[in-house]
Design an enzyme around this catalytic site. Structure first.
Site, PDB file in Angstrom:
ATOM      1  N   PRO A 234       0.872  -1.121   0.032  1.00  0.00           N
ATOM      2  CA  PRO A 234       0.068   0.017  -0.246  1.00  0.00           C
ATOM      3  C   PRO A 234       1.007   1.180  -0.064  1.00  0.00           C
ATOM      4  CG  PRO A 234      -0.124  -1.354   2.008  1.00  0.00           C
ATOM      5  CD  PRO A 234       0.620  -2.035   1.089  1.00  0.00           C
ATOM      6  N   GLU A 235       0.647   2.279  -0.767  1.00  0.00           N
ATOM      7  CA  GLU A 235       1.153   3.392  -0.928  1.00  0.00           C
ATOM      8  C   GLU A 235       0.525   4.380  -0.145  1.00  0.00           C
ATOM      9  OE1 GLU A 235       3.746   4.786  -4.082  1.00  0.00           O
ATOM     10  OE2 GLU A 235       3.819   2.736  -5.070  1.00  0.00           O
TER      11      GLU A 235
ATOM     12  N   ARG B  81      14.895  -1.126  -7.888  1.00  0.00           N
ATOM     13  CA  ARG B  81      13.346  -0.775  -8.033  1.00  0.00           C
ATOM     14  C   ARG B  81      13.240  -0.698  -9.274  1.00  0.00           C
ATOM     15  NH1 ARG B  81      10.932   0.863  -3.220  1.00  0.00           N
ATOM     16  NH2 ARG B  81       8.937   0.084  -4.199  1.00  0.00           N
TER      17      ARG B  81
END
Ligand SMILES: [Zn+2]
Length: 301
Positions: A2-3, A291
């Protein structure tokens, strides 16, 4: 994972449903990984407190609690490790002042953490690490299969501060000052939680796309004007996602335990090889500091 928009949505949902309710008792599981404060201290801080507000700080969910916690002697703890918890609670009580008027419960959902409000009869899911019995008769449960989530309590006046600047509140001037002159790629700087708190991979990629900046660019080589554009893009992207209830790309549910938020249409994130929605160029993916970063080589310079 979750951001920020998801955490904001979850915190708002919890706030709507929990404010005014009180935590009567707390059961804490035996797994130590999610506990960033000792189990006894968490239990002592939560039990007997009223929930006055639930809000977001960075990617943390913060429960503001009011009232004095119960003295440890009268607490009926449901934990299996009763004696151990009692001992820790006693230690906690001796360490802290008795009138803990400003206490906060801090929850970080990590990768797979969930906070679920349910009836006591609801089956206890595997990987449940904490159950708070509420005065209303409901239960608030923390479930986290992968255990990257974190539970802690904060007892100092002034409130919990996760560090960094809140991206939705930062002024353009402050934003530019934060990033200007940095030598790491702009994407890495955006993910640096000591600068801005709560901006994760998806929204960093989406913001850079909207600002027309490639993820590998060094902030030192980006003009003030472009950084100003990025400032606007970050806030725009986060606000849009919050308005849509957060994207649902991962294994989490909202405060109602329901899955399936409306998903913000990603323009670059996760679209490697697909045509750019603006110019048709195939979206590229590069790996920066471990990333994935997605960008359009034509729209972003
Ligand atoms: Zn493009």
């Amino acid at each position: 994972m979750p951001e920020l928009p998801e955490v904001e949505t979850i915190a708002r949902g919890l706030d709507t449903r929990l404010v005014g309710d009180s935590i009567e008792s707390v059961w804490i599981g035996s797994r130590k990984q999610p506990l960033k404060s000792p189990a006894g201290v968490i239990a002592a801080t939560l039990e007997g407190r009223r929930i006055v507000r639930v809000h977001r700080a960075g990617k943390h969910i913060v429960f503001d609690l009011a009232g004095e916690s119960r003295p440890w002697r009268t607490r009926v703890s449901q934990t299996k490790r009763k004696s151990k918890v009692r001992r820790q609670t006693r230690q906690a009580a001796s360490l802290q002042t008795p009138d803990l008027q400003t206490a906060q419960w801090i929850v970080h959902l990590g990768m797979t953490g969930r906070l679920v409000i349910c009836e006591p009869a609801a089956e206890i899911a595997k990987h449940t690490h904490l159950i708070a019995k509420l005065a209303s008769g409901r239960e608030l449960r923390f479930i986290d299969p992968r255990m990257f989530g974190k539970l802690s309590v904060h007892l100092h006046p002034g409130g919990f501060d996760p560090g960094g600047v809140e991206p939705l509140e930062v002024s353009e001037q402050r934003f530019i000052a934060l990033f200007r002159g940095r030598k790491t790629p702009i994407k890495s700087a955006l993910l640096n939680q000591k600068l801005l708190r709560g901006v994760g991979n998806i929204y960093a990629d989406e913001s850079l796309f909207r600002a027309g900046i490639r993820p590998r660019r060094r902030p030192a080589a980006i003009t003030r004007e472009q950084l100003g554009k990025l400032h606007q893009a970050v806030r725009e992207v986060l606000r849009e996602a919050i308005a849509l209830g957060g994207s649902s790309i991962s294994d989490y549910v909202d405060a109602d335990g329901e899955e399936g938020f409306f998903q913000l249409q990603h323009r670059v994130y996760g679209r490697e090889g697909e045509p750019c929605l603006v110019c048709g160029t195939a979206i590229r993916r590069v790996v920066l500091a471990g990333r994935s970063s997605h960008y359009c080589a034509n729209c972003q310079k």
